[in-house]
Design an enzyme around this catalytic site. Structure first.
Site, mmCIF file in Angstrom:
data_model
loop_
_atom_site.group_PDB
_atom_site.id
_atom_site.type_symbol
_atom_site.label_atom_id
_atom_site.label_comp_id
_atom_site.label_asym_id
_atom_site.label_seq_id
_atom_site.Cartn_x
_atom_site.Cartn_y
_atom_site.Cartn_z
ATOM 1 N N LYS A 207 50.636 58.820 39.878
ATOM 2 C CA LYS A 207 50.170 58.935 38.522
ATOM 3 C C LYS A 207 48.547 58.995 38.414
ATOM 4 O O LYS A 207 47.753 58.010 38.783
ATOM 5 C CB LYS A 207 50.587 57.603 37.769
ATOM 6 C CG LYS A 207 50.617 57.815 36.108
ATOM 7 C CD LYS A 207 49.706 56.809 35.525
ATOM 8 C CE LYS A 207 49.186 57.233 34.070
ATOM 9 N NZ LYS A 207 47.703 56.628 34.307
ATOM 10 N N SER A 260 40.773 48.949 37.737
ATOM 11 C CA SER A 260 39.856 47.591 37.651
ATOM 12 C C SER A 260 40.629 46.307 37.958
ATOM 13 O O SER A 260 41.898 46.127 38.124
ATOM 14 C CB SER A 260 39.913 47.506 35.999
ATOM 15 O OG SER A 260 40.906 47.252 35.198
ATOM 16 N N THR A 261 39.845 45.427 38.159
ATOM 17 C CA THR A 261 40.410 43.955 38.749
ATOM 18 C C THR A 261 41.500 43.453 37.693
ATOM 19 O O THR A 261 42.424 42.989 37.740
ATOM 20 C CB THR A 261 39.376 42.896 38.936
ATOM 21 O OG1 THR A 261 38.466 43.374 40.112
ATOM 22 C CG2 THR A 261 39.981 41.574 39.148
ATOM 23 N N GLU A 262 41.052 43.754 36.144
ATOM 24 C CA GLU A 262 42.040 43.243 35.161
ATOM 25 C C GLU A 262 43.333 43.889 35.401
ATOM 26 O O GLU A 262 44.385 43.159 35.014
ATOM 27 C CB GLU A 262 41.479 43.568 33.729
ATOM 28 C CG GLU A 262 40.204 42.924 33.402
ATOM 29 C CD GLU A 262 39.349 43.751 33.021
ATOM 30 O OE1 GLU A 262 38.685 44.628 33.356
ATOM 31 O OE2 GLU A 262 38.841 43.691 31.608
ATOM 32 N N GLU A 281 43.130 48.072 45.120
ATOM 33 C CA GLU A 281 41.706 48.380 45.486
ATOM 34 C C GLU A 281 41.217 48.325 44.131
ATOM 35 O O GLU A 281 41.209 49.068 43.346
ATOM 36 C CB GLU A 281 41.568 49.726 46.155
ATOM 37 C CG GLU A 281 40.177 50.041 47.000
ATOM 38 C CD GLU A 281 39.133 50.386 46.102
ATOM 39 O OE1 GLU A 281 38.337 49.675 45.394
ATOM 40 O OE2 GLU A 281 39.065 51.449 46.167
ATOM 41 N N CYS A 315 33.684 51.812 42.562
ATOM 42 C CA CYS A 315 33.973 50.380 42.607
ATOM 43 C C CYS A 315 33.107 49.793 43.519
ATOM 44 O O CYS A 315 32.773 48.589 43.410
ATOM 45 C CB CYS A 315 35.343 50.389 43.221
ATOM 46 S SG CYS A 315 35.932 51.426 44.472
ATOM 47 N N GLU A 412 31.239 44.071 36.327
ATOM 48 C CA GLU A 412 31.171 45.397 36.887
ATOM 49 C C GLU A 412 31.010 46.308 35.642
ATOM 50 O O GLU A 412 31.535 46.275 34.656
ATOM 51 C CB GLU A 412 32.469 45.954 37.543
ATOM 52 C CG GLU A 412 32.307 47.218 38.069
ATOM 53 C CD GLU A 412 33.591 47.668 38.798
ATOM 54 O OE1 GLU A 412 34.650 47.074 38.267
ATOM 55 O OE2 GLU A 412 33.621 48.256 39.828
#
Lengths: 502, 333, 283
Positions: A207, A260-262, A281, A315, A412
Site C-alpha cells: 500500500k 511515523s512512530t504514532e 521502521e 526518518c 520529529e
C-alpha cells in the site's frame, strides 16, 4: 626564517570592497529543467490486483497532485476493505499455487528482470517521482531510482541462497506480506519492501502512501513487463483506512510498516493479539555529533546533507546538530552561509538542491514546530531564498541556541529544519544524543578514530555514520532501536523480516 | 547572515551571504618555523571521501543558455594559454600570442585570454609580440617543473624572467622539502621569490599530484598564502596527476578561509589535463559555490591550458549558431 | 521429646540490584510442592518492586555491555560453577516443585547447568555470528554489530522451574542485556536459589533481577513499563500473551511470543539489535 612583510608588498588582492564584483554576477544559473515529457500518467489508475489494473469495488478515487505546483497529476483508486480482501486473497492464491512452487533460482530471475527494467526506465521513474513527491530531480535520479534497482539486484541474489543466510538450514517464507510505505521515498521504499519479501518467497500486498502513489503504479507496469506471475505483488492505493484494513486482515501473515512512530504504535497494538510477524521502521531525531577536530568542510556538507536531503523528509535525518562548544560559533557561521546557498525551487530543475514540501498537511506541521521554536526562544536563521508562489515550500532553516528541553529538539519535524545544540565532552555528547525515545541514526564527525568508535559504541541507534551522513546501500542493514522501530531492511539481516525464523 | 532572536522574525539579508572579511587586511607575520608548523597543524583535516563527493555533486550542475554563454566567455578570459615544451620556438610563441589576443578570428567580441605562459627564455619574445595588450606574460621559473636546484639558481631563473618583462611568475615549491616536513624551507623560498617579484603576480605551484593527500594540499595552500602568494596553482602539468575537481575544491576552500582570516584574496589556478569546456564550466561552478562569485574573474581564477581554448570556442559558437561546429573552424594554435 | 533437629526454614526473597530484599509491600505467599505440601514462603513482589527492578536493570546494563565479551562469558560460566556445586539443593527443589523423581530432577538440573555453560560460550561468538562487514558500493568501511536491546522483561515458564528459566534469562544476559524476570508463580524456588548463587558468581548487581509473586498482577506492569526495551512472554498462555503484547506496543517493545523462543538461536536473536556503522575510507 624571514618574517612576511606587511600587506603593501603583497599583491594579493584586497577584496574588502569588491565582494560582489563578478563577470557572472552571482552566477545565477538559468533554469535547467529535466523534461517532464518522458513520463505520461494515465488520467486514472485502478488497483493492481492479480496482475491487472482493476476498478475498486466502490469506484472511489482521489487525486494525487504535484506539490510544487498544486496541479493534479492523476486520479487513483481508493481501495476499501473489500478491495483489500480481494488483494490479500489474490496474494494467498499466488503464494500457494505459484510463488511457493518456484525454485529460488526462478524467483531470482524475476527479481533480476525487475531490477533491469527499473534501470531501463530510470529517467521516467525519476521524473515521475519528482512530480509526485516534490523532491529534486538530482536526488530522484541519483539516489532513489538507482538504489531501488540496486535493491532488487541485491535481493535477487539471495533468493536461491537462503539456506546460507544464517536463518536455519531450510528457511521458509511467511506467506502473504502486507506492506505499508511512506511518501518520502515512494519507489525506493517499495523496493525495500518488495525485494526481500519476494526473494524470501513471500507474496505481497503493497500500500503506497496516499500522496505519492504514482511510482508504485509505474512499478506495477514494470512487474507486468517482467511477467511476474499474477497476484505475487498487488498494489493497492488508498488512505489510512486502506492501510488499516490491510493491517487487520486475517489472511496477512506479516506486516511491514515504514512511517511515523504514532502509527507504528497503533499497528503494533492492532497486531498484538495475532501471530502476524511485524517489522516497524519509524521516526527519528538523529543527532549529528561534531567534534572540534572534524574535517570542517566535509562536516558542513554532511550537516547539510543530513538535514536538507529530501527536504528533511527523512526518518534518519540528522535533525539535531550537537556541536562541541569550542567550535560552535565557527560551525554556525559556516553552516548559515552554506544554508543560504541552497537552491530552493522547481524540483525538476537539475540544479535544485531543495524541492517542495510533500503536502499542505506536512507544511502546516513544519510551520507549527518552527513557530514553536521561535516561541521557545531559539535563534532562527532562515534562508533568504525566494520561494515559488504556488506549491508547498519551506525555506531551509537553522535554529541555534536550542536546549534539550525544547520541542524542536525532541519532536520529529520531518522538514528542512535543523536544531543546533552544544556539548563540552564526548560523554556529554553521547548523553545528549541518547536522550530521546528514538534511536534510528546518528552521525559522528572527527578525525580521531578511537573517539569516533568510542562514541559509536555508546550511541543507541541502528545506523551510525562516521564522517558522512545519509548513505544507503542494499547490503547495509537499516532500521532503528527503541521507538524508532524494530527489524532491519537491507543486507543479510533484511531477510529475517520475511522468513519464518524461530 | 545576522542573528534573529525574537519576534518579529527578520530574515537574513542578501548582503550577509558572501564571504565575511575582516575590516583591515594583513598578512600574519610568521616569526618561526614552530609558529608556521603550529598554524599548518591547526588546519582542519580533509575527509577525502567527503571532498570527492562534494566535487562530484557540484559536477552535476547544469549550465544552460545565458549562464552557459557568460561562463564560456569568462572561462576564455581566464585561460593562461600555455606552451612548455622543449621544442618551443619564437615562431611557436608568436602564433600562441596571436591566438591569445584574438582567440576567434571571426568573432572580435571574444575576449582575449588572461596570459600566455612560457619558459623564461621566451618571455622577451612574447612580451614583444603582445605589446601593450591586456594579455599578460607569465613565466614558469624556479627550476620548473621539478624545482630541484639551488636557491641561487632559482633566484636567477626568476630574475631573468622579470628582467625580460614577465608580468607573472609561476614558481614551483620544493615538494621534497615539503614532504620531508621542512615547511620553513619551503616558506622561505616562497617569501624570497615574492620579494624579488614585488608587484609582479606570483603563482605558487603546489604540484598536488606529488603531494598526494588533500591534507597536504590544504597545508601547502596555506603555507604559500602565508608566504605571500598571489595565486596558488595546482600543477606543472608535467606529472601524472594534475588538477582535479576535488583538489580545486580544497584549494578554493583554503583561499576562502584565508580571505576571511586576513582580508586578502588569493587566486587559484588549475593546470594540466583540462581539455574540455565541460570540465572548465565545472571548475567555475566549484569556484562560484565554494569561494564565491567574487573569485569569478581572471584575478581570482585561471586555467592553465592549451587545447581547452578551442573547445571553449567551439562550444561558444555552437551556442550562438545552434549547430555543432567543426574543429577546423578555429586555428590549431 | 524428640531428639530430631528442628529445621531452619527459609523465606525465599527477591533479587533486586544484587540485594535480596523482601517485597517492599511486606507481602509473602505460600507455595506448595507438587504433592500439595507446604514448600516455602516466598516474597510477593509488588508493582513498585517491578519498578525498582527495572531501574536497577537499566543502571546495570550499560556497564555489563561495556565489559568485554570474554569477561561476560567468564561471569556466566562462573554461575554454572556455582550451580554445579549446589546441584543437590537445586535438584531437591526442582523435584519438589515439579513433582519429579530424584533421578529426573538431577538430570533436569544437569541440563540446566549445561545450558548456562552453552550461553557462557555464546557471549563472545554473537558478534561474529550475527554481525559482519557489508560490502557497500562506495568508499566506506561498513560493519554491522549485534548490540543488546537493553532491559528485557521475562515472564518465565510456569512449569519448568529451572531449565526454561535458565534459557529465558541466560540468552538475553549473554547478549549483553539486563533482565527483570518474573519467576514461575507456583514453582519459584529453584529460580530464587539460582539467584542466590549469582551473589557468589560475579554477576554484577542489577544484571539479573528476579521477582516472585502473582504473574497476573506483575506481568502487565512489567510489559507496560516504558523503560523496558523488550519482553519475553514465554511463561504465559496465548490469551494473556495477547493482552501483554498490547501493553508492550505502547513503547514499541520487542516481543517474543510464547513458543517463538524454542528454536536454537531464537532467544539470542530476540533481544539483539543491529547497529551498523559507516566510516569513510580515504587518504
Amino acid at each position: 626564517m624571514a618574517p612576511t612583510s606587511a600587506p603593501t608588498s603583497s599583491a594579493a588582492t584586497d577584496v574588502s570592497d569588491d565582494l560582489t564584483q563578478s563577470r557572472l554576477g552571482a552566477m545565477t544559473y538559468d533554469p535547467a529543467p529535466e523534461s517532464a515529457a518522458i513520463v505520461t500518467f494515465r488520467d486514472a489508475y485502478g488497483l493492481f490486483i492479480d496482475g491487472r489494473f482493476t476498478d475498486p469495488s466502490s469506484h472511489d478515487s482521489f487525486a494525487t497532485i504535484n506539490p510544487a505546483t498544486e496541479t493534479v497529476l492523476a486520479r487513483v483508486a481508493l481501495a476499501s476493505a473489500s478491495d483489500v480482501d480481494v488483494a490479500v486473497k489474490a496474494a494467498r492464491r499466488a503464494y500457494e499455487t505459484t510463488w511457493s512452487k518456484l525454485s529460488g533460482a526462478q524467483r531470482a530471475k524475476y527479481l533480476y528482470r525487475i531490477a533491469r527494467l527499473i534501470q531501463e526506465r530510470s529517467r521516467e521513474l525519476a521524473v515521475a517521482e519528482t512530480l509526485d513527491n516534490g523532491k529534486p530531480i538530482r536526488e530522484s535520479r541519483d539516489v532513489d531510482v538507482p538504489l531501488a534497482a540496486a535493491h532488487f539486484f541485491y535481493y535477487a541474489g539471495w533468493a536461491d541462497k537462503l539456506e546460507f543466510a544464517g536463518y536455519g538450514a531450510k528457511p521458509t517464507a511467511l506467506g502473504v506480506a502486507g506492506q505499508i510505505i511512506p511518501w518520502n521515498f515512494p519507489l525506493l521504499m517499495a523496493a525495500w519492501k518488495l525485494a526481500p519479501a519476494l526473494a524470501a518467497g513471500n507474496t505481497c500486498v503493497l500500500k503506497p502512501a496516499e500522496t505519492t502513489p504514482l511510482t508504485a503504479l509505474l512499478l506495477a507496469e514494470i512487474l507486468q513487463q517482467a511477467d511476474l506471475p499474477p497476484g505475487v505483488v498487488n498494489i493497492i492505493t488508498g488512505d489510512g483506512t486502506t492501510g488499516s484494513a490491510l493491517v487487520d486482515h486475517p489472511g496477512v501473515d506479516k506486516i511491514a510498516f515504514t512511517g511515523s512512530t504514532e502509527v507504528g504504535r497503533l499497528i503494533q497494538e492492532r497486531v498484538a493479539a495475532s501471530h502476524k510477524g511485524l517489522t516497524l521502521e519509524l521516526g527519528g531525531k538523529g543527532a549529528n555529533i561534531v567534534f572540534e577536530d572534524a574535517p570542517v568542510d566535509e562536516m558542513i556538507e554532511g550537516i547539510i546533507d543530513g538535514i536538507f536531503f529530501n527536504q528533511g523528509h527523512v526518518c534518519c535525518a540528522g535533525s539535531r546538530l550537537l556541536v562541541q562548544e569550542s567550535i560552535a560559533d565557527d560551525v554556525l557561521r559556516r553552516l548559515v552561509r552554506r544554508v543560504d546557498q541552497l537552491r530552493v525551487g522547481d524540483p525538476l530543475d537539475k540544479n535544485t538542491d531543495v524541492g517542495a514540501i510533500n503536502s499542505a498537511a506536512q507544511l502546516a506541521r513544519i510551520n507549527e514546530l518552527a513557530a514553536y521554536g521561535e516561541h521557545e526562544g531559539a535563534t532562527r536563521y532562515t534562508s533568504t531564498c525566494v520561494l515559488p508562489d504556488k506549491g508547498y515550500w519551506f525555506a531551509p532553516t537553522v535554529f541555534a541556541d536550542v536546549a534539550q528541553s525544547h520541542r524542536i529538539a525532541r519532536e520529529e519535524i520531518f522538514g528542512p529544519v535543523l536544531s543546533v545544540l552544544t556539548f563540552r565532552t564526548p560523554d556529554e555528547a553521547v548523553a545528549k544524543a541518547n536522550n530521546t525515545k528514538y534511536g534510528l541514526a546518528c552521525g559522528v564527525w572527527s578525525e580521531k578514530g578511537s573517539r569516533t568508535l568510542w562514541v559509536a559504541q555508546r550511541l543507541r541507534a541502528g545506523v551510525i555514520w562516521a564522517n558522512t551522513y545519509n548513505r544507503f546501500d542494499p547490503t547495509s542493514p537499516f532500521g532503528g532501536v527503541r521507538e524508532s522501530g524494530f527489524g532491519r531492511e537491507g543486507g543479510r539481516h533484511g531477510l529475517e523480516a520475511y522468513l519464518d525464523v524461530h | 547572515m545576522s542573528r534573529v532572536s525574537t519576534a518579529p522574525l527578520r530574515l537574513v539579508t542578501r548582503d550577509d551571504r558572501a564571504v565575511q572579511l575582516p575590516s583591515n587586511s594583513s598578512l600574519p607575520s610568521i616569526e618561526s618555523e614552530a609558529q608556521l608548523r603550529g598554524l599548518l597543524g591547526a588546519l582542519s583535516g580533509v575527509d577525502a571521501v567527503g571532498a570527492e563527493a562534494r566535487a562530484a555533486k557540484l559536477a552535476t550542475r547544469s549550465l544552460k543558455k545565458s549562464t552557459k554563454l557568460a561562463a564560456l566567455d569568462l572561462a576564455i578570459s581566464m585561460v593562461d594559454l600555455t606552451t612548455l615544451e622543449g621544442a618551443d620556438t619564437p615562431g611557436r610563441v608568436t602564433s600562441l600570442c596571436a591566438k591569445a589576443l584574438h582567440p576567434d578570428a571571426n568573432a572580435p567580441e571574444v575576449p582575449s585570454v588572461a596570459a600566455v605562459c612560457v619558459y623564461p627564455d621566451l618571455v622577451a619574445h612574447a612580451r614583444t609580440v603582445l605589446g601593450a595588450s591586456t594579455v599578460k606574460v607569465a613565466a614558469v621559473a624556479t627550476a620548473f617543473p621539478s624545482g630541484r636546484a639551488s636557491m641561487a639558481v632559482k633566484v636567477l631563473d626568476v630574475k631573468e624572467a622579470l628582467d625580460a618583462g614577465a608580468d607573472e611568475i609561476d614558481m614551483v615549491i620544493d615538494r621534497g622539502a615539503f614532504l620531508a616536513g621542512r615547511y620553513g624551507q619551503v616558506f622561505d623560498e616562497v617569501v624570497a621569490i615574492k620579494e624579488l617579484c614585488g608587484a609582479t603576480h606570483l603563482k605558487v605551484i603546489l604540484e598536488v599530484g606529488e603531494l598526494k593527500t588533500y591534507d597536504n594540499v590544504r597545508r601547502a595552500s596555506w603555507l604559500a598564502m602565508l608566504a605571500g602568494a598571489d595565486f596558488i596553482k595546482t600543477s606543472t602539468g608535467k606529472v601524472g596527476v594534475s588538477a582535479t575537481l576535488p583538489t580545486a575544491l580544497v584549494m578554493l576552500e583554503s583561499v576562502r578561509d584565508f580571505a576571511e582570516a586576513t582580508g586578502l584574496r588569493v587566486g587559484v589556478k588549475v593546470a594540466g589535463g583540462i581539455r574540455s569546456a565541460k570540465d572548465a564550466l565545472r571548475y567555475l561552478v566549484v569556484v562560484n559555490e565554494t569561494a564565491g562569485s567574487s573569485w569569478l574573474t581572471p584575478d581570482g581564477f585561471r586555467f592553465g591550458a592549451s587545447s581547452l581554448l578551442n573547445d571553449l570556442l567551439m562550444q561558444r559558437l555552437k551556442q550562438h549558431r545552434g549547430a555543432y561546429v567543426r574543429p577546423d573552424e578555429f586555428s590549431g594554435d | 521429646m524428640s531428639t530430631e533437629r528442628l529445621e531452619v526454614r527459609k523465606t525465599f526473597k527477591l533479587l533486586i540490584n544484587g540485594a535480596f530484599p523482601r517485597s517492599e509491600s511486606g507481602r509473602t505467599y505460600e507455595v506448595t510442592a507438587a504433592s500439595g505440601t507446604f514448600l516455602a514462603n516466598v516474597a510477593q513482589a509488588s508493582r513498585k518492586d517491578v519498578r525498582d527492578a527495572v531501574v536497577a536493570a537499566r543502571a546495570a546494563q550499560a556497564s555489563w555491555w561495556s565489559q568485554s565479551a570474554y569477561h561476560r562469558g567468564q561471569v556466566i560460566y562462573r554461575l554454572a560453577e556455582m550451580a554445579e556445586s549446589r546441584r543437590d539443593e537445586l535438584a531437591e527443589h526442582v523435584a519438589l516443585s515439579e513433582g519429579l523423581r530424584a533421578r529426573a530432577s538431577q538430570l533436569s538440573v544437569a541440563r540446566a547447568i549445561d545450558r548456562v555453560v552453552w550461553y557462557a560460550g555464546w557471549s563472545d561468538k554473537i558478534a561474529q555470528v550475527f554481525g559482519g562487514a557489508n560490502p557497500v558500493a562506495g568508499p566506506y568501511f561498513n560493519f554491522s554489530l549485534p548490540v543488546p536491546s537493553g532491559v528485557v522483561g521475562v515472564i518465565a515458564d510456569q512449569d519448568s522451574s529451572l531449565e526454561a528459566f535458565v534459557d529465558a534469562v541466560c540468552a538475553p544476559i549473554a547478549a549483553g542485556n539486563a533482565v527483570v524476570v518474573l519467576a514461575s508463580e507456583q514453582r519459584p524456588t529453584p529460580a530464587v536459589l539460582l539467584g542466590e548463587m549469582t551473589a557468589t558468581s560475579d554477576v554484577p548487581s542489577g544484571v539479573l533481577n528476579i521477582l516472585t509473586g502473582r504473574t497476573g498482577e506483575l506481568a502487565p506492569t512489567l510489559c507496560a513499563h516504558e523503560d523496558v526495551d523488550g519482553v519475553d512472554l514465554s511463561g504465559v498462555n496465548e490469551a494473556f500473551a495477547d493482552e501483554l503484547a498490547l501493553l508492550a506496543a505502547g513503547s514499541i517493545k520487542r516481543v517474543l511470543r510464547p513458543g517463538r523462543g524454542d528454536a536454537s538461536l531464537a532467544r539470542l536473536r530476540a533481544f539483539l539489535e543491529t547497529s551498523t556503522v559507516w566510516h569513510t575510507i580515504g587518504q
